[in-house]
Design an enzyme around this catalytic site. Sequence first.
Site, PDB file in Angstrom:
ATOM      1  N   TYR A 146       0.851  -1.190   0.000  1.00 57.98           N
ATOM      2  CA  TYR A 146       0.000   0.000   0.000  1.00 57.98           C
ATOM      3  C   TYR A 146       0.884   1.236   0.000  1.00 57.98           C
ATOM      4  CZ  TYR A 146      -3.467   3.452   1.612  1.00 57.98           C
ATOM      5  OH  TYR A 146      -4.288   4.545   1.729  1.00 57.98           O
ATOM      6  N   ASP A 241       9.068   2.827  -0.071  1.00 59.39           N
ATOM      7  CA  ASP A 241       8.025   3.425   0.752  1.00 59.39           C
ATOM      8  C   ASP A 241       8.285   2.989   2.187  1.00 59.39           C
ATOM      9  OD1 ASP A 241       5.814   4.144   2.182  1.00 59.39           O
ATOM     10  OD2 ASP A 241       4.365   3.586   0.623  1.00 59.39           O
ATOM     11  N   LYS A 269       3.978   8.917   8.949  1.00 56.29           N
ATOM     12  CA  LYS A 269       3.720   8.312  10.262  1.00 56.29           C
ATOM     13  C   LYS A 269       4.685   8.790  11.366  1.00 56.29           C
ATOM     14  CE  LYS A 269       0.714   4.860   8.385  1.00 56.29           C
ATOM     15  NZ  LYS A 269       0.712   4.015   7.233  1.00 56.29           N
TER      16      LYS A 269
END
Length: 440
Positions: A146, A241, A269
């Site tokens: 994702y 990522d 995050k």
Amino acid sequence: MSRSIARSDAAFKRAEQLMPGGVNSPVRAFRAVGGTPVFVASGSRGRIRDVDGNEYVDLVASWGPMILGHAHPEVVSAIVETARNGTSFGAPTERESELAEAIRGAFPSIERLRLVSSGTEAAMSAIRAARGFTGRNVVLKFEGCYHGHADGLLVQAGSGAATFGSPSSAGVPEAYARLTRVATYNDLEDVDRLVRDIGNDLAAIIVEPVAANMGVVPPAPGFLEGLRERCDRAGALLIFDEVITGFRLAKGGAQERFGVRADLTVLGKIIGGGMPVGAYGGRAEILARIAPLGRVYQAGTLSGNPVSVAAGIATLRLLTPDLYVRLEATARAVEKILVDSARASGTIVRVQRVGSLLTPFFGVPAGGVGIRSWNDAKLCDAAAYGRFFHAMLDRGVYLPPSAFEAMFVGGAHDDRDLSHVADAAGEAMRAANATASGSP
Ligand SMILES: *Cc1c(COP(=O)(O)O)cnc(C)c1O
């Protein structure tokens, strides 16, 4: 179990009249496990408390950002002190360079970077940078990874032997999906097949260096090195990522842990310490293509927001070598709890863990090569996970409300939290198992 959730129920009914599914991000709606989402009132250290007053050991940690636990005093005071002096200016502030230096100091592959407001925005922008730099169009991603919800990344493998991807969301035009090809994680032969087919239009390969959005799936030995080599040969950029893995698997993320260098890195995050932030960065010559230096446009009213940046700086400052040792030990203890309780109850569970990220795959035997890709992961027993999830929730442990998400262990989880999880897991495994076999 008698856990009162009257107020969460009411809060959910109210929210459902306002927001799709009653939530502002779909996984929160509990659709994958059923039941009423827990409405959170507060969090402190490794625990959260819901609006009905129930307390839970929190193994979601906001999906990663809260690596220090909730309401860490130093992070909170950084937020509060900064806010007193104004929360947004749309003009540069010195602290943005402080956060950028902290990020660059941890990631040798990052020479220049841009701060944005979410991981989605960071991944989308990194891909635009890669296309702008290479003058090529096609991006290769992996099934089960994702990278946020930008159009070109909501793409799944086509059916059968199709080499083109197809949209994984309504509203994404086929034309966008055609520019994204989807390979099988940990399968370099599949990568080779697609790279050959794409030819000299391959701009970048984007990958979660440890997949954590299909449950935790580590890279097979040689996989990341193989991607590096293929990008070099094809003249394409390698994008890691590290929105989850950055500052979690090590200060320098998966790149430090596995010794493979990316051309571009996507972060989010943890670097916002619980406030909205993302970042993308990499080789200086690539970032030199970003406006105002170059012709790749990317901007943001709240990019480098003072409060977010302050929370990020405070968080990164607290990520000591000692903390990573503690994270590893605590996560290993959680892994052991899951493995032991599964064994004691006769439940077939394979726990996959990398650092402080872990997933119990129900119905998957502990031996063998385990889950290596989405093709493997999707065969796990999600219904058994759902039963385990609810049995744990009833016993005061908040797990990811989906079989295909990672559990996040944090630096604030202490021995008391661990023994609570152990007690709950022992009972919950039996409960999950008993329901499965139809006994009372
Ligand atoms: C969470 C996540 C994103 C998206 O970040 P948002 O801040 O939710 O937009 C991107 N990539 C990975 C690997 C993620 O886990």
